[in-house]
Design a protein around this motif. Structure first.
Motif, PDB file in Angstrom:
ATOM      1  N   ARG A   1      -9.009  42.707   9.314  1.00  0.00           N
ATOM      2  CA  ARG A   1      -7.412  42.986   8.875  1.00  0.00           C
ATOM      3  C   ARG A   1      -7.359  42.868   9.991  1.00  0.00           C
ATOM      4  NH1 ARG A   1      -5.584  44.984   4.839  1.00  0.00           N
ATOM      5  NH2 ARG A   1      -3.903  43.772   4.141  1.00  0.00           N
ATOM      6  N   ALA A   2      -5.811  42.199  10.532  1.00  0.00           N
ATOM      7  CA  ALA A   2      -5.451  42.978  12.175  1.00  0.00           C
ATOM      8  C   ALA A   2      -4.016  41.894  12.557  1.00  0.00           C
ATOM      9  CB  ALA A   2      -5.935  42.440  13.020  1.00  0.00           C
ATOM     10  N   GLN A   3      -2.385  42.471  12.640  1.00  0.00           N
ATOM     11  CA  GLN A   3      -1.755  42.079  12.476  1.00  0.00           C
ATOM     12  C   GLN A   3      -1.151  41.932  13.996  1.00  0.00           C
ATOM     13  OE1 GLN A   3      -0.427  44.859   9.568  1.00  0.00           O
ATOM     14  NE2 GLN A   3       0.260  46.260  10.395  1.00  0.00           N
ATOM     15  N   LEU A   4       0.096  41.317  13.815  1.00  0.00           N
ATOM     16  CA  LEU A   4       0.897  41.470  14.865  1.00  0.00           C
ATOM     17  C   LEU A   4       2.226  41.604  14.899  1.00  0.00           C
ATOM     18  CD1 LEU A   4       1.267  40.743  18.511  1.00  0.00           C
ATOM     19  CD2 LEU A   4       0.816  38.311  17.876  1.00  0.00           C
ATOM     20  N   LEU A   5       3.156  42.350  15.175  1.00  0.00           N
ATOM     21  CA  LEU A   5       4.196  42.703  14.722  1.00  0.00           C
ATOM     22  C   LEU A   5       5.614  41.939  15.819  1.00  0.00           C
ATOM     23  CD1 LEU A   5       6.273  43.435  12.768  1.00  0.00           C
ATOM     24  CD2 LEU A   5       6.624  45.986  14.541  1.00  0.00           C
ATOM     25  N   VAL A   6       6.675  41.164  15.541  1.00  0.00           N
ATOM     26  CA  VAL A   6       7.761  40.179  16.301  1.00  0.00           C
ATOM     27  C   VAL A   6       9.207  41.097  16.409  1.00  0.00           C
ATOM     28  CG1 VAL A   6       8.896  38.873  17.699  1.00  0.00           C
ATOM     29  CG2 VAL A   6       6.479  38.823  16.904  1.00  0.00           C
ATOM     30  N   GLN A   7       9.858  41.835  16.956  1.00  0.00           N
ATOM     31  CA  GLN A   7      10.563  42.109  16.539  1.00  0.00           C
ATOM     32  C   GLN A   7      12.272  42.450  17.093  1.00  0.00           C
ATOM     33  OE1 GLN A   7      10.166  46.425  15.434  1.00  0.00           O
ATOM     34  NE2 GLN A   7      11.781  47.132  17.055  1.00  0.00           N
ATOM     35  N   CYS A   8      13.428  42.270  17.439  1.00  0.00           N
ATOM     36  CA  CYS A   8      14.591  41.779  17.793  1.00  0.00           C
ATOM     37  C   CYS A   8      15.708  42.414  16.997  1.00  0.00           C
ATOM     38  CB  CYS A   8      14.337  40.180  17.880  1.00  0.00           C
ATOM     39  SG  CYS A   8      16.039  39.606  18.386  1.00  0.00           S
ATOM     40  N   GLU A   9      16.492  42.669  17.830  1.00  0.00           N
ATOM     41  CA  GLU A   9      17.637  43.785  16.993  1.00  0.00           C
ATOM     42  C   GLU A   9      18.796  42.474  16.549  1.00  0.00           C
ATOM     43  OE1 GLU A   9      20.103  45.765  19.714  1.00  0.00           O
ATOM     44  OE2 GLU A   9      18.124  47.155  20.279  1.00  0.00           O
ATOM     45  N   THR A  10      19.124  41.242  16.890  1.00  0.00           N
ATOM     46  CA  THR A  10      19.486  40.409  15.875  1.00  0.00           C
ATOM     47  C   THR A  10      18.910  39.641  15.211  1.00  0.00           C
ATOM     48  OG1 THR A  10      20.171  39.585  18.137  1.00  0.00           O
ATOM     49  CG2 THR A  10      22.142  41.052  17.046  1.00  0.00           C
ATOM     50  N   ARG A  11      19.028  38.951  14.219  1.00  0.00           N
ATOM     51  CA  ARG A  11      18.646  37.603  13.311  1.00  0.00           C
ATOM     52  C   ARG A  11      18.415  36.105  13.997  1.00  0.00           C
ATOM     53  NH1 ARG A  11      17.548  39.583   8.339  1.00  0.00           N
ATOM     54  NH2 ARG A  11      19.350  40.590   7.491  1.00  0.00           N
ATOM     55  N   LYS A  12      19.518  36.220  15.341  1.00  0.00           N
ATOM     56  CA  LYS A  12      19.275  35.158  15.586  1.00  0.00           C
ATOM     57  C   LYS A  12      18.250  34.809  16.273  1.00  0.00           C
ATOM     58  CE  LYS A  12      23.128  31.492  16.248  1.00  0.00           C
ATOM     59  NZ  LYS A  12      24.648  31.704  16.332  1.00  0.00           N
ATOM     60  N   PRO A  13      18.093  35.043  17.566  1.00  0.00           N
ATOM     61  CA  PRO A  13      17.351  35.166  18.705  1.00  0.00           C
ATOM     62  C   PRO A  13      16.160  35.065  17.718  1.00  0.00           C
ATOM     63  CG  PRO A  13      18.682  37.017  19.178  1.00  0.00           C
ATOM     64  CD  PRO A  13      19.172  36.532  18.209  1.00  0.00           C
ATOM     65  N   LEU A  14      15.909  36.090  16.950  1.00  0.00           N
ATOM     66  CA  LEU A  14      13.965  35.832  16.442  1.00  0.00           C
ATOM     67  C   LEU A  14      14.155  34.603  15.659  1.00  0.00           C
ATOM     68  CD1 LEU A  14      11.832  37.733  15.447  1.00  0.00           C
ATOM     69  CD2 LEU A  14      13.015  39.036  13.277  1.00  0.00           C
ATOM     70  N   GLN A  15      15.056  34.534  14.686  1.00  0.00           N
ATOM     71  CA  GLN A  15      15.146  32.472  14.078  1.00  0.00           C
ATOM     72  C   GLN A  15      14.795  31.700  15.253  1.00  0.00           C
ATOM     73  OE1 GLN A  15      14.651  31.385  10.997  1.00  0.00           O
ATOM     74  NE2 GLN A  15      14.823  34.095   9.741  1.00  0.00           N
ATOM     75  N   GLN A  16      15.517  31.738  16.539  1.00  0.00           N
ATOM     76  CA  GLN A  16      14.962  30.739  17.078  1.00  0.00           C
ATOM     77  C   GLN A  16      13.702  31.048  18.037  1.00  0.00           C
ATOM     78  OE1 GLN A  16      18.272  31.660  20.205  1.00  0.00           O
ATOM     79  NE2 GLN A  16      19.787  30.142  18.783  1.00  0.00           N
ATOM     80  N   PHE A  17      13.300  32.136  18.209  1.00  0.00           N
ATOM     81  CA  PHE A  17      11.892  32.880  18.459  1.00  0.00           C
ATOM     82  C   PHE A  17      10.895  32.045  17.863  1.00  0.00           C
ATOM     83  CE2 PHE A  17       7.708  35.165  17.719  1.00  0.00           C
ATOM     84  CZ  PHE A  17       7.671  34.935  18.940  1.00  0.00           C
ATOM     85  N   LEU A  18      11.147  32.151  15.811  1.00  0.00           N
ATOM     86  CA  LEU A  18      10.105  32.040  15.121  1.00  0.00           C
ATOM     87  C   LEU A  18       9.783  30.240  15.029  1.00  0.00           C
ATOM     88  CD1 LEU A  18      10.715  34.861  12.967  1.00  0.00           C
ATOM     89  CD2 LEU A  18       8.707  34.049  14.062  1.00  0.00           C
ATOM     90  N   ARG A  19      10.814  29.722  15.193  1.00  0.00           N
ATOM     91  CA  ARG A  19      11.052  28.560  15.518  1.00  0.00           C
ATOM     92  C   ARG A  19      10.008  27.659  16.071  1.00  0.00           C
ATOM     93  NH1 ARG A  19      16.232  28.120  12.695  1.00  0.00           N
ATOM     94  NH2 ARG A  19      17.105  28.975  14.584  1.00  0.00           N
ATOM     95  N   ALA A  20      10.516  28.131  17.538  1.00  0.00           N
ATOM     96  CA  ALA A  20       9.882  28.372  18.066  1.00  0.00           C
ATOM     97  C   ALA A  20       8.194  28.153  18.560  1.00  0.00           C
ATOM     98  CB  ALA A  20      10.322  28.337  19.419  1.00  0.00           C
ATOM     99  N   TRP A  21       7.841  29.255  18.279  1.00  0.00           N
ATOM    100  CA  TRP A  21       6.284  29.793  17.734  1.00  0.00           C
ATOM    101  C   TRP A  21       5.091  29.303  16.794  1.00  0.00           C
ATOM    102  CZ3 TRP A  21       4.580  35.142  15.559  1.00  0.00           C
ATOM    103  CH2 TRP A  21       3.326  35.509  15.609  1.00  0.00           C
ATOM    104  N   ARG A  22       6.122  28.783  15.428  1.00  0.00           N
ATOM    105  CA  ARG A  22       5.396  28.222  14.380  1.00  0.00           C
ATOM    106  C   ARG A  22       4.188  26.725  14.538  1.00  0.00           C
ATOM    107  NH1 ARG A  22       4.305  29.360   8.343  1.00  0.00           N
ATOM    108  NH2 ARG A  22       2.775  27.703   8.438  1.00  0.00           N
TER     109      ARG A  22
END
Ligand code: ADP
Ligand code: ZN
Ligand code: ZN
Length: 723
Positions: A680-701
């Motif tokens: 089992r392994a993992q990869l963390l992504v983070q951001c100070e605000t929610r919005k850019p993180l959500q934008q990133f996730l939408r593109a990444w998924r």
């Protein structure tokens, strides 16, 4: 021919187009062909045409219309969850339904639906309604006199079902409660609120529409009484109340409690302990408005509630509100969204709020309401003392101070509780000759010694083995249990206090159905002198005869690699300490620790959550941890470690390739790198605000979906609690 866009329980992020008959409406359940199977889905949208070629569109097999369509508001909530948690819409929608509603089997709607005019329906001028829509006209006219059930509607005309659908679609008619009127429910044994409680009730009552209130009150401060008063107010105005509670073990008790407070108000509960039939029945009760109070564990947040007027989340800090598989949602956060969407107040209650909520209260997003003392003047907060184990001789983990305190309670005929968060006899078996430890062959964990049936058990994968007679590594016969679990503490106490009535409460001793509730009765009836147990004992239970709480071995959480461990420990200890001295007798808490000067214990001693939260928030701010950043965790597991790592490396490359303003960490092993023979392994992504993180996730998924993922499982966890 209209097109129905249908959500299906498949791991694809799209809806599926089917040809439907006129009158199809969003929220209806339908049976449709999918591949060679017939499956149940939910119509999310209706459209005039499809982007697909006509010959590729198959018709809906059947509309399952024995229950009313799911309300638009619920569909919107599910869409939000699918978007926010990046989980396929179809899987999200179907996982929110009770299993009966996910099958094509006929459901007995019972005395289910009632229909009434909506606000826009009441505003219609029937004199100017198109004359050719005879049946619709007749229905509207009939509904002006009051709500009708499906049988009464069918009696108006054979064309009533189709006309009704058109009216629902037009928004002139809506599903409503059996009694739409405001009622004055009986409200029993209401206490006169104290000043702080009254202030809290007034603040929420004044909320005009949405407002999120964090009700922070020490254990026994009367938070429940505040809920009850607010519920009464909402019920009086004809509203429904949604009440989320963390633990399935507590729901029957809470159900009885709220039934006793509102004896003539219909209450339905929803949790995973119900049979499929009960669950569907209670869910329909919520949907039709028959149930006025709807109470349950996290899944209850997806109950349809046409007259929702108030949401309460009790013990809002509890990690069980976060689902750990499938749709990894936080029911607390979804509830806040829902309150906002609906424009109703929500109360988050806790003695030890989550740092996320506390931070939100301090920044002004939520309003902080405080209850600073116990409601019953006689019930003082317990005196908390730390005993330094460096200066104690331990007897199977129990020190002299604690033994003396137990002896006193026995002499006075009072109850004691020893809290230790480890079940089994000892967490590991060790060879004193060569240092061999009982490891699990499938996990990076240790096998726990269970002496009762002389077995070694892995608490992660369930692997079991007989206790070996000699060390498997060097053959020495001197194998020793290291550390203490509940069973060891229990047997040490039995030896020491042979006349005491001792009861162990943990997952092993309560495995049989009904065992735990029988035990609770025993405790209440004062048939127990000493309780030994895990956190099962800490939550919400009220044991009036209890005056001593001993805490064994809490230290490992203080320096854990999981940054949330100490937050959770404080919550647990404050809860368990709150069990002592609830009635007229003062309580005492003894904590055995090697770090008596730690700020956690200082705050516990002073009953000062605020000081503790301040310490933690300062730490989190400087370390860049939540709530000061928002996180998403990609986890993967598979038989081959290389495959798991390669997948995550590719995912990482895809992430950095997007060049969006988020921090992408490196691929690291999970806290337990091997579990049940899987790496089992993992990869963390983070951001100070929610919005850019959500934008990133939408593109990444979609990039993740496109990665080859042979023989491994992966998942995306938004706002993860586990590391
Ligand atoms: P909490 O939910 O904060 O732990 P409870 O609501 O269970 O606290 O209240 C603790 C005890 O105090 C209960 O026995 C309750 O009946 C009692 N209580 C609460 N509010 C009042 C009040 N205003 N006057 C008298 N007793 C109260
Ligand atoms: Zn050995
Ligand atoms: Zn294992």
């Amino acid at each position: 021919m209209p097109i129905a866009r249908v959500a299906l329980d498949v791991p694809l992020p799209t809806l599926f187009d089917y040809a439907a008959a006129d009158g199809i409406a969003a929220g209806q359940r339908v049976l449709v062909p999918f591949g060679r199977k017939q499956v149940v889905g939910v119509v999310m949208e209706c459209a005039a045409d499809s982007g697909l070629a006509a010959e590729r569109i198959r018709p809906v097999t059947q509309v399952l219309d024995e229950i009313p369509p799911l309300p638009a508001e619920l569909l919107a909530l599910l869409r939000f969850c699918s978007d926010y948690y990046h989980h396929p819409l179809g899987a999200t929608v179907l996982s929110a339904l009770p299993s009966r509603l996910r099958s094509a089997r006929r459901i007995k709607p019972g005395n289910a639906a009632q229909y009434a005019l909506s606000a826009s329906g009441r505003a219609l001028d029937l004199g100017r309604f198109p004359g050719r829509k005879v049946v619709q006209h007749r229905i509207l006219a009939a509904l002006q006199a009051g709500a009708l059930n499906p049988a009464q509607l069918r009696a108006l005309s054979p064309g009533a079902p189709a006309a009704l659908k058109a009216l629902l679609q037009a928004g002139w008619v809506e599903v409503c409660a059996a009694s739409h009127r405001a009622v004055s429910p009986a409200f029993d044994n209401a206490h006169t609120l104290n000043a702080e409680q009254q202030r809290a009730v007034d603040a929420v009552a004044r909320a005009n529409g949405y407002g999120c209130f964090l009700l922070h009150g020490v254990t026994g401060s009367g938070k429940t009484e505040v809920y009850v008063h607010l519920m009464h107010r909402a019920l009086q105005r004809g509203g429904q109340v949604l009440l989320l509670v963390p633990e399935i073990n507590l729901t029957p008790q809470l159900e009885n409690y709220f039934r006793s407070r509102f004896p003539d108000t219909a209450l339905a509960s929803l949790h995973s302990g119900l049979s499929d039939g009960e669950r569907a029945h209670n869910w329909l009760g919520a949907q039709t408005g028959r149930a006025r109070i709807v109470l349950g564990t996290r899944l209850v947040v997806f109950a349809p509630l046409p007259q929702l007027a108030l949401i309460v989340v009790d013990e809002e800090h509890d990690a069980s509100f976060k689902q750990q598989d499938g749709l990894r949602y936080s029911a607390r956060d979804a509830a806040v969204f829902r309150a906002n969407q609906r424009g109703v107040p929500i109360v988050l209650g806790s003695a030890t709020p989550s740092l996320e909520s506390y931070h939100n209260a301090q920044s002004g997003r939520y309003r902080l309401l405080q209850l600073t003392g116990r409601a019953l003047a006689a019930a003082k907060l317990p005196a908390v003392r730390c005993v330094n184990i460096a200066s104690e001789a331990l007897h199977h983990g129990i020190g002299g101070h604690l033994l003396a305190a137990l002896e006193q309670r026995l002499a006075r005929g009072e109850q004691s509780l020893l809290f230790i968060n480890r079940r089994g006899y000892a967490p590991v078996l060790m060879c004193s000759a060569c240092g061999w430890l009982s490891g699990c062959p499938n996990c990076d964990g240790k096998l726990v010694l269970h002496l009762q049936d002389r077995r070694l058990r892995c608490h992660h994968c369930g692997h079991q083995a007989r206790v070996p007679g000699a060390c498997p590594s060097c053959g020495d016969a001197d194998l020793k249990p290291v550390g203490s679990g509940t069973q060891r503490v229990e047997s040490a106490l039995r030896e020491r206090f042979p006349d005491a009535r001792i009861l162990r409460v943990d997952r092993d001793s309560t495995r049989n159905k009904g065992a735990w509730s029988a035990m609770r009765q025993q405790i209440h009836d004062a048939e127990v002198d000493i309780l030994v147990g895990t956190q099962m004992l800490s939550k919400g239970h009220d044991f009036p005869g209890l005056t001593l709480v001993g805490v064994l071995n809490p230290d490992s959480a203080l320096y854990s690699s999981d940054f949330r461990a100490s937050e959770e420990l404080f919550a647990q200890l404050a809860q368990v300490a709150g069990r002592a001295g609830r009635a007229d007798k003062p309580g005492e808490v003894l904590v055995q620790t090697a770090f008596p000067g730690h700020p956690l214990f200082r705050a516990l001693r002073d009953h000062d959550y605020a000081a503790w939260a301040k310490t933690l928030l300062a730490e989190r701010r400087s370390a860049g941890f939540p709530p000061f950043v928002h996180q998403a965790m990609l986890r993967a597991e598979g038989k081959r470690e290389a495959g798991v790592v390669a997948f995550l490396q590719q995912a990482r490359k895809a992430a950095t390739g997007l060049a969006l303003p988020v921090e992408v960490y490196g691929v690291v092993p999970a806290a337990m790198p091997r579990r049940a023979s899987h790496a089992r392994a993992q990869l963390l992504v983070q951001c100070e605000t929610r919005k850019p993180l959500q934008q990133f996730l939408r593109a990444w998924r979609p990039l993740l979906d496109a990665l080859p993922a042979n023989k491994l499982r992966w998942s995306l966890d938004i706002d993860p609690l586990e590391f």
